[in-house]
Structure formats: structure tokens, C-alpha cells
Scaffold this motif. Sequence first.
Motif, PDB file in Angstrom:
ATOM      1  N   UNK A  71     -28.987  -5.354  33.919  1.00  0.00           N
ATOM      2  CA  UNK A  71     -29.855  -6.454  33.477  1.00  0.00           C
ATOM      3  C   UNK A  71     -29.161  -7.213  32.366  1.00  0.00           C
ATOM      4  N   UNK A  72     -28.825  -8.468  32.621  1.00  0.00           N
ATOM      5  CA  UNK A  72     -28.207  -9.335  31.626  1.00  0.00           C
ATOM      6  C   UNK A  72     -29.268 -10.293  31.110  1.00  0.00           C
ATOM      7  N   UNK A  73     -29.830  -9.993  29.943  1.00  0.00           N
ATOM      8  CA  UNK A  73     -30.859 -10.862  29.364  1.00  0.00           C
ATOM      9  C   UNK A  73     -30.222 -11.770  28.322  1.00  0.00           C
ATOM     10  N   UNK A  74     -30.478 -13.075  28.446  1.00  0.00           N
ATOM     11  CA  UNK A  74     -29.834 -14.080  27.607  1.00  0.00           C
ATOM     12  C   UNK A  74     -30.860 -14.617  26.612  1.00  0.00           C
ATOM     13  N   UNK A  75     -30.718 -14.228  25.353  1.00  0.00           N
ATOM     14  CA  UNK A  75     -31.704 -14.592  24.335  1.00  0.00           C
ATOM     15  C   UNK A  75     -31.738 -16.093  24.064  1.00  0.00           C
ATOM     16  N   UNK A  76     -30.602 -16.772  24.187  1.00  0.00           N
ATOM     17  CA  UNK A  76     -30.555 -18.214  23.895  1.00  0.00           C
ATOM     18  C   UNK A  76     -30.520 -19.045  25.171  1.00  0.00           C
ATOM     19  N   UNK A  77     -30.984 -18.479  26.274  1.00  0.00           N
ATOM     20  CA  UNK A  77     -30.907 -19.172  27.557  1.00  0.00           C
ATOM     21  C   UNK A  77     -32.232 -19.737  28.019  1.00  0.00           C
ATOM     22  N   UNK A  78     -32.153 -20.735  28.902  1.00  0.00           N
ATOM     23  CA  UNK A  78     -33.327 -21.336  29.527  1.00  0.00           C
ATOM     24  C   UNK A  78     -33.061 -21.404  31.026  1.00  0.00           C
ATOM     25  N   UNK A  79     -34.083 -21.752  31.794  1.00  0.00           N
ATOM     26  CA  UNK A  79     -33.916 -21.828  33.237  1.00  0.00           C
ATOM     27  C   UNK A  79     -32.840 -22.857  33.590  1.00  0.00           C
ATOM     28  N   UNK A  80     -31.994 -22.484  34.542  1.00  0.00           N
ATOM     29  CA  UNK A  80     -30.928 -23.385  34.973  1.00  0.00           C
ATOM     30  C   UNK A  80     -29.703 -23.369  34.087  1.00  0.00           C
ATOM     31  N   UNK A  81     -29.636 -22.413  33.135  1.00  0.00           N
ATOM     32  CA  UNK A  81     -28.541 -22.402  32.154  1.00  0.00           C
ATOM     33  C   UNK A  81     -27.162 -22.378  32.807  1.00  0.00           C
ATOM     34  N   UNK A  82     -27.046 -21.725  33.960  1.00  0.00           N
ATOM     35  CA  UNK A  82     -25.749 -21.633  34.634  1.00  0.00           C
ATOM     36  C   UNK A  82     -25.236 -23.004  35.069  1.00  0.00           C
ATOM     37  N   UNK A  83     -26.147 -23.895  35.408  1.00  0.00           N
ATOM     38  CA  UNK A  83     -25.746 -25.132  36.084  1.00  0.00           C
ATOM     39  C   UNK A  83     -25.479 -26.308  35.146  1.00  0.00           C
ATOM     40  N   UNK A  84     -25.749 -26.157  33.844  1.00  0.00           N
ATOM     41  CA  UNK A  84     -25.504 -27.252  32.904  1.00  0.00           C
ATOM     42  C   UNK A  84     -24.067 -27.158  32.378  1.00  0.00           C
TER      43      UNK A  84
END
Length: 398
Positions: A364-377
Motif C-alpha cells: 500500500x503506497x499512501x501519498x500524504x500530499x497527493x490528490x486524485x489524478x496525481x500521476x497524470x499531471x
Amino acid sequence: MGRKLWLLLIVGVFTAYYIYTPVPENFEEPWKLMWLNAPMKVVLHLATFAEFLGLGHFVDIITSALNTDEVPTSDENVTVTQTKFDDVPVFVYVPKRKSEAPRRAVFYIHGGGWCIGDAASPFYDLLSRWTAERLDAVVVSTNYRLAPKYHFPVQFEDVYSALKWFLQEDILKKYGVNPKRIGVSGDSAGGNLAAAVALQLLHDTNVKIKLKIQALIYPALQPLDFDSPSYQENTHMPVLSRSLMIRFWSEYFTTDRSLEEAMLSKRHVPAQWGHLFQFVNWSSLLPERYVKGHVYHDPTYGSVHLSKKYPGFLDIRAAPLLAEDDKLRGLPLTYVLTCQHDVLRDDGIMYVTRLRNAGVPVTHNHVEDGMHGALSFLKLKISYRLIKEYISWLKENL
């Protein structure tokens, strides 16, 4: 002069409204995110207004605004082939450098709320190239028919048909793939479809070649409870709000807006299906730090009418989180990426808990500073960081 000042003021207010969006303090590049979110905000508002005026369907208008008509082509490192697997359009990415042994393979499913998106879009094309090149792997990036023209189970069936086609021994041999090193992956609605086809494949006795891994990137996994802590905390977050996610879920099953209205008011599940809420009960499935004092309330039940008319939202092929424990046992090694500031955060975390309880090994990789779609920006640093982490996990485990 007075009129010009008033006009300037009005333009300034509207510009500020569309550019400025409150974002959490721990975002690394908040103003960049606001600038990137502004065009999407404009498109969503225009689509909503145009639909209200009867000028078109909300999703169709968004699709028209986002359509680029680009087609991936080969480059100096990767050969890209546009073809069909069992009549489903796919792009196949194969590294040009020679390989002494059969390669591993990733079957990738794009996101977009089952309504928008395309495997040919610049981000998915780039992700597929990077994955193929850095893993020395064959990547199949699949398309599928979209809502509102097509509804569940069409999207699932398209993806599953393409995957089964790919898993035939002669097809794997044609592309030089090791049948013991194949994984399925996807983001958002694609993560939903990846989880769903992995479940279906596990119990499909007609398919002899099975998956080694599944990688689920901020997946949408259940349409029963839209009141979990992540839905409450991120109701108006950029990229994917609570109302937009509910609209996507509803469109997946029907263009009848009554289902969306029932979902918004939490009255779409009849009492006779109440037992399914045990599989999405965040009060028991989320670690305490994600609950943060939120109080779980018993479900409010709706009439049986909607579930009889649109039974898809109770189907594990649409909602993998509703699968019983014995259905989860035996699933392959799993990677789940979740983001703190995402309405879908709790879907992914609950699935992690349920998979682990069923004996499935999960990273489980939980990203504290991430939002939905973070990979694609790709204009944000976080995108490159998460892509690197994702590909590194594939490199180590596939």
C-alpha cells in the motif's frame, strides 16, 4: 471610464474564481495545481450549463472539449502497434532492443469515470512508453466503449475480452511474453476495471494463464457509501469532487438521472441488500488515523425500484469491494496507490484491509500530499515521483 472599471472588476472576479481553488497546505506546488485545475473547472461548468440548456449531454460536451485526435506512433526506443484484441482497440508497446528471454507484460486500463479518456491520450501514451522502456516489458494499453452511449457491463466486458485474448499462448508467444510474468494495472475507473477483471480471471476455469500482479492506482471500488471520511473531507477537491464522482458512477449504469439523485441523497440501496454494507463499513475497515473522529451512521435505505432497474451497482464486476471474502482469496500480489486528498482514498484503503484479511499480499503506497489524478499531471513534480515509485514496484515484483 466607470463602465470599463466595472467590466474589469467583473472579469477579475471571474478569473480569480476559476483560478483560485483552496488546496491543502501540504501540496508541494499549490499554485501550479490551481492553474492546471482552472481549465477543467471551466469545462465542467460549461458542460453543466450547456446540458441545462438542452444543448447536449454533460459527458459528450466534456469529451468534445478534451478530444485531441492524437494517435501514438513508434519512436527510437519503442514500437507502437495499433490493433484489436477480440475486436477491442488496443495499443501494444514493445521495446526495440533485443531481449534474450521472454518479456514481462503489463495490461493497462485507462481512467476517466467509464465516460471519458482514451488510451491514445498523451499521458497514457507516455506512461506506456516509460513502462515498456524502463521495465523492458510489453505493454498493452486498452480502450473500451464509454458511457453515456454504453453502460455496464459493456466496459467490463470489453476489457475482459481483450485481456483473455492477450492471455492466449499463441498471442503471448507472438509478442514474446513470459506467461508467468503478466500483470494488470489501471487508474481511477481503470483501477476499478483492473480489480474487477483480476477477480473474474481468478475464478474463470477457461483461462489457464493467470496474473502475477495487479496494480490499482486510486481505484473506485464501490458505489454504496458516498459518506466515508474521504468523501466528506474532499467533497470539493480539485479534479474529482464528490458530486462528479457520483455522476460518473451513475452514468456507468444509466443516463436516468434518478439514480444519480438517489445516490446523492444516499437512498439508492434497498434494505434487502443491506448486508452488502458490511463490505464497505469504513468504521471497521479503515485504520483509526483515517477515521479521525468521523461517526459512522447506519445506512438509509431506498426503494427496491432502482436496484431492480439498474442491478449493476450491486454487481462485484462493477464494485469489487462488494466481493465476499472467499472471492478475494487467491488474488495475485497487489499494489494499491491512494492519495490523502482524494474522495476515493477510503475505497482503496478498505480494499487493502480486506485483501490482507483474505491473505493476499499487498503493498500500500499512501501519498500524504497527493490528490486524485496525481500521476497524470506531468507539470507537477508529484507526478514524476509517483510514476517512478509505481514503475519501481513493477520492476521488483513483476
